[in-house]
Every structure is written in C-alpha cells, then in structure tokens.
Design an enzyme around this catalytic site. Structure first.
Site, PDB file in Angstrom:
ATOM      1  N   HIS A  10     -11.054   9.957   6.828  1.00 53.45           N
ATOM      2  CA  HIS A  10     -10.771   8.538   7.050  1.00 53.45           C
ATOM      3  C   HIS A  10     -10.266   8.227   8.454  1.00 53.45           C
ATOM      4  CE1 HIS A  10      -9.803   4.448   5.990  1.00 53.45           C
ATOM      5  NE2 HIS A  10      -8.500   4.617   6.166  1.00 53.45           N
TER       6      HIS A  10
ATOM      7  N   HIS B 244      -8.664   9.563   3.144  1.00 58.33           N
ATOM      8  CA  HIS B 244      -8.274   8.469   2.258  1.00 58.33           C
ATOM      9  C   HIS B 244      -8.413   8.948   0.826  1.00 58.33           C
ATOM     10  CE1 HIS B 244      -7.922   4.570   0.366  1.00 58.33           C
ATOM     11  NE2 HIS B 244      -7.555   4.072   1.529  1.00 58.33           N
TER      12      HIS B 244
ATOM     13  N   ARG C 145      -0.846   8.894   8.946  1.00 53.81           N
ATOM     14  CA  ARG C 145      -0.730   7.460   9.228  1.00 53.81           C
ATOM     15  C   ARG C 145      -0.266   6.691   7.995  1.00 53.81           C
ATOM     16  NH1 ARG C 145      -4.186   2.805   8.830  1.00 53.81           N
ATOM     17  NH2 ARG C 145      -5.831   4.071   7.926  1.00 53.81           N
TER      18      ARG C 145
ATOM     19  N   GLU D 294       0.838  -1.196   0.000  1.00 55.96           N
ATOM     20  CA  GLU D 294       0.000   0.000   0.000  1.00 55.96           C
ATOM     21  C   GLU D 294       0.874   1.248   0.000  1.00 55.96           C
ATOM     22  OE1 GLU D 294      -3.969  -0.309   2.070  1.00 55.96           O
ATOM     23  OE2 GLU D 294      -2.783  -1.627   3.343  1.00 55.96           O
TER      24      GLU D 294
ATOM     25  N   ARG E 232      -0.557   8.666   1.833  1.00 52.27           N
ATOM     26  CA  ARG E 232      -1.944   9.079   1.622  1.00 52.27           C
ATOM     27  C   ARG E 232      -2.126  10.586   1.545  1.00 52.27           C
ATOM     28  NH1 ARG E 232      -5.155   4.780   5.547  1.00 52.27           N
ATOM     29  NH2 ARG E 232      -4.999   3.025   4.095  1.00 52.27           N
TER      30      ARG E 232
END
Length: 530
Positions: free
Chosen positions: A344, A237, A379, A121, A285
């Site tokens: 998110h 997100h 994060r 990811e 992100r």
C-alpha cells in the site's frame, strides 16, 4: 552528449501531479515562479485519486481531540522511528493546509449540524478523519487541484517520464531530462526540480497502487546523489477486496468501514482481532495486516472476511467500496466482504527536511516519495494526504526562498543517457512478493536479491517502460538491502527470524545511498552494510 529534440526553461519543474505536486506547483506559481508540471501519464492517474478514508486533521471542533492527541497517535503508529519534531510541525500545519485546499474548491462532507463530517480509522483515538464523497476523498482532492491548475493555466507536460536530474560539475541540479511516450528525449532547464512522484507499490504483485507507482522519483534522486531512509518499511493495507489470485492494482476497502463498526472474521466466522490489540479491529495497520496474515497461515484460507452487514446505508456511506464489491458480485449489506492485505504505502523515501530540501542542491521532494520523519516505521491512516498538502506548500516556499540566494553560475552539463541494471518486472515483483512482504527472513531476502541481480542486464532505458523497470530493479535491491540490515521486527517491517523489537535499532533510521558503481549501500551509525 545525447541529442535532445527540444529544450525549455522554468524556475521550477514539478514531477508528479498528485496532492503534493499540484499543491507545490500552485503555490510556486502564486509566488511568481515559472512552473512546469511533468507527469508520465494523465494528470489524474496517480495514487492520490485512490485515497478513500479522508484527511486526518484536528480542526478544533471535536470535543476531547487535540493536535497533541493526533501527535501521540502518529508517534505510536510510527513504532519509535517517527521524528517527534517533524510530526508536531506537520500536524500543526494541517488546519491551514485544509483551509487552503477548500479555498481551491475541494468540497468535504458535512455533518447534520453543518460541521465537517468525521470518521475514524485504525490507530486514531478520535473521530478526526475528514472525508469527501463518502469514501472518495482522494478523488475530490485531485479534482479540486486539477481544476485549480487548469484555471490558472499551469503548464502541464503529460505523457513525459522523468529520466534523470541534470547536474553541473558541483552536483547542483540544473534541470531534468525526460522522454515522451514515443521515447523522444527532451530537456527542461531549471535551477529547481521538485519530486512528487509517489511510492513504489508496483514492486509487488498485488497492490492498492496504480500502474504509475514504480518509484521513478526515488530512483532518480538516488542516482543524483540523494540519501534515502526507512525503505524497509513498506506498509501493507489490511483490507483489500479479494476476488481470487490477481496481479496489479486491487480495490481498497477503506479502514473507515471498520471505523464505523465493521469487524474482521476468520473462515469460521470468529472475530480474531479481539485480544490482539486494545483497539481490536481498529489497531494500527501493521498490527491488523500481521494478524490477518497469521490467521490465513493458521487456517489455510485464501482470505478473511470483513462483516459490515450491520452498518446502515452502506451504499451511500461507502459508494466506492460498494461499487467495487457489486462489480465482484458481493453485496456488503448482506454478506461479509472477502479481504486480504496488499502492498500500500512506502513509509520511507528521499530524506528531506521539513521544507522538502534534499541533500542535493536544487533537488526537492514532497509526498510519498519523501521521508520527512512523519511516518517512521508505519504510517497512521489518512496522514498521507495531509503530509502532501503541508509539505507541498512548504517545498514551494523553500524553492522560492532558495531562488533568492545567489548561486554560482552553472557549469556545462551533459545530458547523459545512463546505463543501468534492468530486470524483467515480473521477476522483480515475484521475488519481492515472496521474500519481502509481511514476514521476511535473511535467507529469503538474500535469495530475492540474488534472483533480481541474476535477471538484470545493463542497458539504457529508451522509453517509459524501461525507465520504470530500471527504477523497480534499483528499488528492489535497495529495499532488500535495508530489510536485510534491520535485524528486528518493528512497525510494518516483520522479520520472522528476528521477531522481537530491539531498541538498539531505534537510535536512527537506516540511510541508503548509491556507491560509485550505482549499487545500494546501507549505513547505520558508523557501520556500513552493502
């Protein structure tokens, strides 16, 4: 003194039934403690079940990967505000935490050679994310933990919202006040309350979070005298399924889709992440969400598109995403998926040590509600389930250890029904969406704060909706105060009037407490800003 209909006793009350809460509750029970789990909705209604990508963990079977590399990726994503010692400790505990979860029945996907399957990811330098059910990792984690709690006959008090921590004259926690679905009050007497209530995505009109994510635990902790930090860092997100203007939870399109090769396209079909970041579509992100937002502004489009048509067997690999797309009339095997960013994850929360202890004796926190120092300003994908597993277990051990330390006898504690500001939820969400999303400035933040304050009336919450609205009202003002104080852009906090990173702000996270009037006060160093 507020009359209550019932009272019960426990050694520890765990508020929340997601990965952190149930891990803590199971471990505390195994340590011989009397545990009660309180959840305001169904036991599986929280955010854990919606996590798609997997658990980010280094198990030692991926050549070239290491815990040190995972630490480096996490620190990079955290944009200079992660606590390096916290990152190293939590990630090092990951393999043992995943092993305990598997022992409790969780089943992860396997590669053809029998090893755990892996995906990648955004922000990860290696394929280290361990999935379950293709893109249903959170659902599998929740299933396994609920089954383990059921097998152990762990007391679960569903349909009860936590109102406030009870404290004695010294400020030490002595229990928890709750309301059931009919607004009837009850009290759980316990020397320890462990908050695992998740984040506050419902501050925004569009979010990946379920309806339960209203920040109740964080508001409760602040009212009890705890400190919060990093509240300005709300992660959006990058890829949420776009089906037109909508309010509430939107289906997530996991980053693992990009990890397997999908690319982002603008309305003209051009890739726009190339050149934005060395990792292009797999940038952290905050970088991808910001690039999408700028692309939408520049092109006037409502969404961008995620082209996954080259991925083999999409329906098998990503069944959750595929089902959401098909329900919206989209075939991801044949056409790009329309996506936009949405609120998110809360990177900040109640300040705790690495064992879940807050500054309030007897009050603990774990999971998204807590700020351990792992996430910093942004994060890293799939670190959240790992943090819940690791810190949930550590918090249970801390509660047990602290119980062995003699405490002064608790004084008389009144079960007071607090009068707090409550603003209509729609007003709060609209103000936050307009002024505190991706891209903020001083004027907008101040106007949003004024709007929430003007709409609020002081009252006593009498049901779940009232408790949630009170929490959202408080947290809106807290997030706006923190965002207005940090005059730089860092991680997922983007100030359009201060677009550059300023390392004057790297010396410490912004801490926030409530003053005597219950208003958020932000402290940075020796300076104070209300």
């Amino acid at each position: 003194m507020t009359a209550v209909l019932w009272e019960a006793e426990a050694d520890v009350v765990v508020v929340g039934s997601g990965v952190a809460g149930l891990t803590a509750a199971l471990d505390a029970a195994e340590l011989g403690m009397r545990v009660v789990v309180v959840t305001k909705d169904a036991v599986d209604a929280g955010s854990t079940g919606y996590a798609q990508g997997g658990v980010a963990v280094v198990l030692g079977d991926v050549p070239g990967d290491s815990v040190e590399a995972h630490v480096a990726d996490t620190l990079t994503a955290g944009a200079g505000l992660s606590d390096a010692a916290a990152v190293a400790e939590i990630l090092a505990d990951g393999p043992a935490a995943v092993a305990r979860l598997r022992a409790r029945g969780a089943v992860f996907d396997s590669a053809p050679d029998g090893r755990p399957a892996r995906t990648r990811e955004g922000g990860h330098s290696a394929f280290r994310v361990v999935p379950a059910g293709g893109d249903a990792t959170g659902a599998e984690v929740e299933r396994a933990l609920v089954a383990a709690a059921t097998d152990r006959r762990l007391p679960l008090l569903v349909g009860h919202v936590a109102v406030d921590a009870l404290r004695d004259g010294s400020g030490t926690v002595t229990g928890l006040a709750v309301l059931d679905d009919a607004g009837r009050p009850g009290v759980l007497r316990a020397p320890a309350v462990l908050l695992a209530t998740g984040g506050y995505g419902q501050l925004y009109l569009s979010t990946t979070n379920p309806a339960t994510a209203t920040g109740d635990g964080l508001a409760l902790a602040l009212r009890a005298g705890a400190t919060a930090a990093d509240l300005e860092f709300v992660q959006f997100h990058p890829t949420v399924l776009y089906t037109g203007p909508a309010v509430g939870r939107r289906p997530l399109v996991t980053e693992a889709v990009r990890g397997e090769g999908a690319v982002l396209l603008d309305r003209a079909g051009r890739r726009f992440m190339t050149g934005v970041h060395p990792l292009a579509d797999l940038a952290p992100r905050d970088v991808v969400a910001g690039a999408i937002t700028r692309t939408l502004a520049a092109t006037g489009a409502d969404c961008v598109h995620l082209d996954a048509t080259a991925l083999p067997d999409f329906a098998r690999r990503f069944p959750t995403v595929h089902a959401a797309c098909r329900a919206a009339g989209i075939d991801p095997a044949r056409e790009p998926i329309p996506v936009t960013p949405a609120a998110h994850y809360a990177c900040g929360g109640v300040v705790t040590d690495l064992h879940g202890r807050t500054a309030v004796p007897g009050l603990y926190a774990a999971g998204e509600v807590a700020r351990t120092g792992l996430h910093g300003a942004n994060r890293l994908a799939s670190n959240s389930l790992l943090e819940g597993l690791v810190v949930g277990a550590r918090a249970a051990r801390a509660v047990a250890a602290d119980a062995r330390t003699p405490r002064p006898a608790a004084g008389e504690c009144l079960v007071a029904a607090p009068a707090v500001p409550l603003a209509p939820r729609g007003v709060v969400q609209q103000a936050m969406t307009v002024a505190a999303g991706i891209g903020r400035d001083a004027a907008g933040l101040a106007a949003a704060s004024d709007r929430v304050e003007a709409a609020a009336v002081v009252g006593v919450p009498v049901d779940r909706a009232g408790v949630e609205d009170a929490a959202l009202t408080l947290l809106a003002q807290a997030v706006l105060a923190a965002a207005g104080t940090r005059t730089e852009s860092r991680g997922c906090h983007v100030r359009t009037d201060f677009p550059e990173r300023d390392d004057v702000w790297q010396r410490a996270s912004l801490e926030l407490t409530l003053d005597a009037a219950g208003q958020p006060v932000v402290r940075t160093g020796t300076a104070v800003a209300a």
